[in-house]
Design an enzyme around this catalytic site. Sequence first.
Site, PDB file in Angstrom:
ATOM      1  N   LYS A 142       0.833  -1.208   0.000  1.00 36.21           N
ATOM      2  CA  LYS A 142       0.000   0.000   0.000  1.00 36.21           C
ATOM      3  C   LYS A 142       0.866   1.256   0.000  1.00 36.21           C
ATOM      4  CE  LYS A 142      -2.210  -1.100   3.783  1.00 36.21           C
ATOM      5  NZ  LYS A 142      -1.565  -2.391   3.999  1.00 36.21           N
ATOM      6  N   THR A 143       1.819   1.289   0.910  1.00 33.79           N
ATOM      7  CA  THR A 143       2.688   2.466   0.987  1.00 33.79           C
ATOM      8  C   THR A 143       3.507   2.580  -0.302  1.00 33.79           C
ATOM      9  OG1 THR A 143       2.778   2.149   3.367  1.00 33.79           O
ATOM     10  CG2 THR A 143       4.409   3.612   2.420  1.00 33.79           C
ATOM     11  N   ASP A 149      -1.973   7.751   3.432  1.00 35.20           N
ATOM     12  CA  ASP A 149      -1.597   6.407   3.895  1.00 35.20           C
ATOM     13  C   ASP A 149      -2.273   6.156   5.245  1.00 35.20           C
ATOM     14  OD1 ASP A 149      -0.400   3.957   3.932  1.00 35.20           O
ATOM     15  OD2 ASP A 149       1.660   4.681   4.111  1.00 35.20           O
ATOM     16  N   GLU A 150      -2.455   4.889   5.614  1.00 35.97           N
ATOM     17  CA  GLU A 150      -3.037   4.516   6.911  1.00 35.97           C
ATOM     18  C   GLU A 150      -4.390   5.201   7.139  1.00 35.97           C
ATOM     19  OE1 GLU A 150      -1.489   2.251   8.713  1.00 35.97           O
ATOM     20  OE2 GLU A 150       0.663   2.426   8.331  1.00 35.97           O
ATOM     21  N   GLN A 176      -6.001  -3.261  10.568  1.00 34.84           N
ATOM     22  CA  GLN A 176      -4.909  -2.615  11.301  1.00 34.84           C
ATOM     23  C   GLN A 176      -5.344  -1.323  11.965  1.00 34.84           C
ATOM     24  OE1 GLN A 176      -0.812  -2.798   9.626  1.00 34.84           O
ATOM     25  NE2 GLN A 176      -1.844  -3.491   7.783  1.00 34.84           N
ATOM     26  N   ARG A 225       4.521  -7.307  11.318  1.00 42.45           N
ATOM     27  CA  ARG A 225       5.751  -6.520  11.082  1.00 42.45           C
ATOM     28  C   ARG A 225       6.903  -7.444  10.716  1.00 42.45           C
ATOM     29  NH1 ARG A 225       3.697  -2.989   9.382  1.00 42.45           N
ATOM     30  NH2 ARG A 225       1.884  -4.273   9.643  1.00 42.45           N
TER      31      ARG A 225
HETATM   32  P1  ATP Z   1       1.513  -2.134   6.042  1.00 41.15           P
HETATM   33  O1  ATP Z   1       0.069  -2.483   5.993  1.00 41.15           O
HETATM   34  O2  ATP Z   1       2.210  -2.924   7.081  1.00 41.15           O
HETATM   35  O3  ATP Z   1       1.744  -0.664   6.115  1.00 41.15           O
HETATM   36  P2  ATP Z   1       1.995  -1.990   3.198  1.00 41.15           P
HETATM   37  O4  ATP Z   1       0.815  -2.583   2.531  1.00 41.15           O
HETATM   38  O5  ATP Z   1       2.091  -0.528   3.237  1.00 41.15           O
HETATM   39  O6  ATP Z   1       2.146  -2.630   4.654  1.00 41.15           O
HETATM   40  P3  ATP Z   1       4.595  -1.860   2.016  1.00 41.15           P
HETATM   41  O7  ATP Z   1       5.324  -1.397   3.205  1.00 41.15           O
HETATM   42  O8  ATP Z   1       4.314  -0.888   0.937  1.00 41.15           O
HETATM   43  O9  ATP Z   1       3.265  -2.590   2.468  1.00 41.15           O
HETATM   44  O10 ATP Z   1       5.332  -3.104   1.362  1.00 41.15           O
HETATM   45  C1  ATP Z   1       5.788  -4.186   2.169  1.00 41.15           C
HETATM   46  C2  ATP Z   1       7.107  -4.689   1.629  1.00 41.15           C
HETATM   47  O11 ATP Z   1       6.925  -5.357   0.409  1.00 41.15           O
HETATM   48  C3  ATP Z   1       8.098  -3.571   1.367  1.00 41.15           C
HETATM   49  O12 ATP Z   1       9.378  -4.008   1.726  1.00 41.15           O
HETATM   50  C4  ATP Z   1       7.962  -3.374  -0.131  1.00 41.15           C
HETATM   51  O13 ATP Z   1       9.139  -2.846  -0.679  1.00 41.15           O
HETATM   52  C5  ATP Z   1       7.699  -4.785  -0.630  1.00 41.15           C
HETATM   53  N1  ATP Z   1       6.922  -4.830  -1.882  1.00 41.15           N
HETATM   54  C6  ATP Z   1       5.693  -4.340  -2.089  1.00 41.15           C
HETATM   55  N2  ATP Z   1       5.281  -4.564  -3.339  1.00 41.15           N
HETATM   56  C7  ATP Z   1       6.269  -5.228  -3.971  1.00 41.15           C
HETATM   57  C8  ATP Z   1       6.459  -5.751  -5.302  1.00 41.15           C
HETATM   58  N3  ATP Z   1       5.530  -5.643  -6.252  1.00 41.15           N
HETATM   59  N4  ATP Z   1       7.629  -6.365  -5.556  1.00 41.15           N
HETATM   60  C9  ATP Z   1       8.576  -6.497  -4.617  1.00 41.15           C
HETATM   61  N5  ATP Z   1       8.456  -6.019  -3.352  1.00 41.15           N
HETATM   62  C10 ATP Z   1       7.328  -5.399  -3.034  1.00 41.15           C
HETATM   63 MG    MG Z   2       2.227   0.834   4.839  1.00 37.30          MG
END
Ligand code: ATP
Ligand code: MG
Length: 738
Positions: free
Chosen positions: A32-33, A218-219, A249, A599
């Site tokens: 997402k981020t 975000d969030e 979350q 995490r």
């Molecule tokens: P959270 O809900 O915990 O905030 P999130 O959905 O925001 O998580 P991110 O932090 O954006 O998730 O991504 C999680 C991890 O996965 C990061 O290390 C990111 O670089 C990696 N990642 C996300 N998408 C891809 C992708 N398409 N290919 C490779 N790595 C990825």
């Molecule tokens: Mg995130």
Amino acid sequence: MDILATLNPAQKQAVQATGGPMLILAGPGSGKTRVITHRIAYMVTSCGVAPYHIMALTFTNKAAREMRNRLELLLGQDSSGLTLGTFHAICSRILHREGRAMGLDSRFAIYDEEDQLSVVKQVLQALNLDAKKFPPQALRAAISQAKSQLVDPEEYAQHVDSYFEEIVSRVYYQYQQRLGQVQAVDFDDLLVKTVKLFRDHPDILSRYQERYTHVLVDEFQDTNIAQYVLLKQLAGRNPDICVVGDPDQSIYSWRSADLRNIFSFESDYPQAQVVLLEQNYRSTKNILSVASDIISANVQRKSMHLRTENEEGPRVTIVENENEGEEAQRVVNEIQRLVDHESLSFRDCAVMYRVNAQSRVLEDSFVRYGMPYKLVGGVRFYQRREVKDVIAYLRVVNNRHDDVSLARIINIPGRGIGIKTLSLLRGCAQSEDISLYQALGRLLERKEFSSHIAQSALAFLSLMESLIARGHQLDLAQLIDEILQQTGYREYLMGQERGEDKWENVMELRSVALEYDEFPPGEALAAMLDRVSLATELDGLDDRADVVTLITLHQAKGLEFPAVFITGMEEGLLPHRKAFLSLEEMEEERRLCYVGVTRAEKYLYLLRSYRRNLFGRSIANPPSRFLRDVSPHLANLVTARGLWQETKRGTSRPEPQSPAINEEWRVGDHVHHRKFGDGIVMNCLPENGDCIISVVFKEAGVKKLLLSLAPMEKIIPNFEYNDGDDSAEASDGQDAGS
Ligand code: ATP
Ligand code: MG
């Protein structure tokens, strides 16, 4: 760089579909981020959007910094001009610029929780209300909650429903009056006032709407009503607004975050595209399964599918401990093992806990062992007494009507202006509707002080006037030097316990000031005070240092670590006992646990203790219900050793002193002691990390022994005991006393 190359199809769709509202709902670690940062980069490089037109909102300053770093990697210099920060920071900037339109001085002070409490206490006093009956903290929280729902004192008064609310209503009204008089705003006001500014001044709002044609959040699951209304204002009628969130979350409802914002978004923007991301890139299959075991017990949720192509990974480890000391020691030992044998670094490891107070024992263990760590969320740097003192001086230099700061420093270092004089000042300020600073001048003019106090008061006023005058010429570090020198602050600190440490903190503040030497003197002060006010706990965390992170579960949101230890997995702690009576709160505890678990990238440890000393009491909590939800095939169980030993740095693992210590000792076990012969265990009591074991020996009768030192081992009854066992300890069993 090809911005789309490293995205999966769903992420790509979310990044490319700009131009209208979008809601991205997805589980942890699904990118997402990443989608937010890539969407910004895509808009700039492929759609010709100037960064000047983009606003990105995140939850913590650390998250904002990380996002900026990632964007710099993607965009290089192109990212400058972008507005990126927390809701509070961005609102603060808007109010500094536009506040005048609503009668807010651009030098307004920002009051944090402690400042707020001190205003609440003053108000209670003025209203003749007993702080014991009406705890200031509860009143502060009630006011904060009202504000987060955009309920002002007048509206609050109309809906009073109980005696307590009646009191809140009166306090809220006076509280807001006081803040207004001294040109201060609290954290919630940053949002409330910005919403009001936009509501009452459509011309200002339309300027901002024209500027920010693209808004990303975000969030989103943790936004409150005030934040959501602000977003809608900014987005206006042609919204390119993209929000991402994960309902599972949502962990800030106690701070009035409102999950309903997600549903409101869908109804407020029926044309919104909804994107789901289902692939997790962060965690192993095992960790994801554990996470899903835990969260699926919540009934108030839409089930979300999460999968990963990552490896199966090691099983998670559930560790049972005798007490919190053993728990902490095992965390330290295991981190050392991960560093020595699994090629992890300290920075790859995080230790998480439900309440801040749990960190003390952990810290003790880290210090004793000599393992580098960083505590997030303890006494924050900017909250330390000595740092706050100097900041209070700076705040008064910036705005002499800042009453809370003035009251803080008027007698620090001591200059004979005591509580009596202060309440005289307060009375005058109140009755004449002026600030304390003005009251000081008036009472001096009218010669209402005794000559001794008049002298001190005059000296203080002229000190402050000269600092205020010089404040515009000196750079910040010089201004701080001037304050320290003129007030004799160093001598004052040196007269105290740990004076040297405290002085170091003051010097650390001075080094913060050095970062502002490019600013013109007048602006540097306001900029630094703004940063101080908005600094969250996470700001202290230097992302580059190779140290273990100790952090509360709440603060850990959005972060990721190869190894995560969640301590205190016990009923009463996680879930916290305040949630026992409410399904809603219990579900939030579960989400909090879920946030912690998700995490972890590869290694996950869930620890609990049979007994623990916390909040000055000894408690014995049953295991957390969340542990019961973990499928047995996903976890290894490590039981209590009944003993832990201190280890020194360098010896990577503690050497067991006797073969017995890795075994469990149960009542009824048959044992052989080198001196006392055969016997049966009657009792085993933890004691300072060791165990006092009571054994009834066939020959020698009942003995109490310190387990770590007793040359004793378990035997299988009716089998010959092999006296020649050379792993037995040479030292003699020590009597642990009668
Ligand atoms: P959270 O809900 O915990 O905030 P999130 O959905 O925001 O998580 P991110 O932090 O954006 O998730 O991504 C999680 C991890 O996965 C990061 O290390 C990111 O670089 C990696 N990642 C996300 N998408 C891809 C992708 N398409 N290919 C490779 N790595 C990825
Ligand atoms: Mg995130």
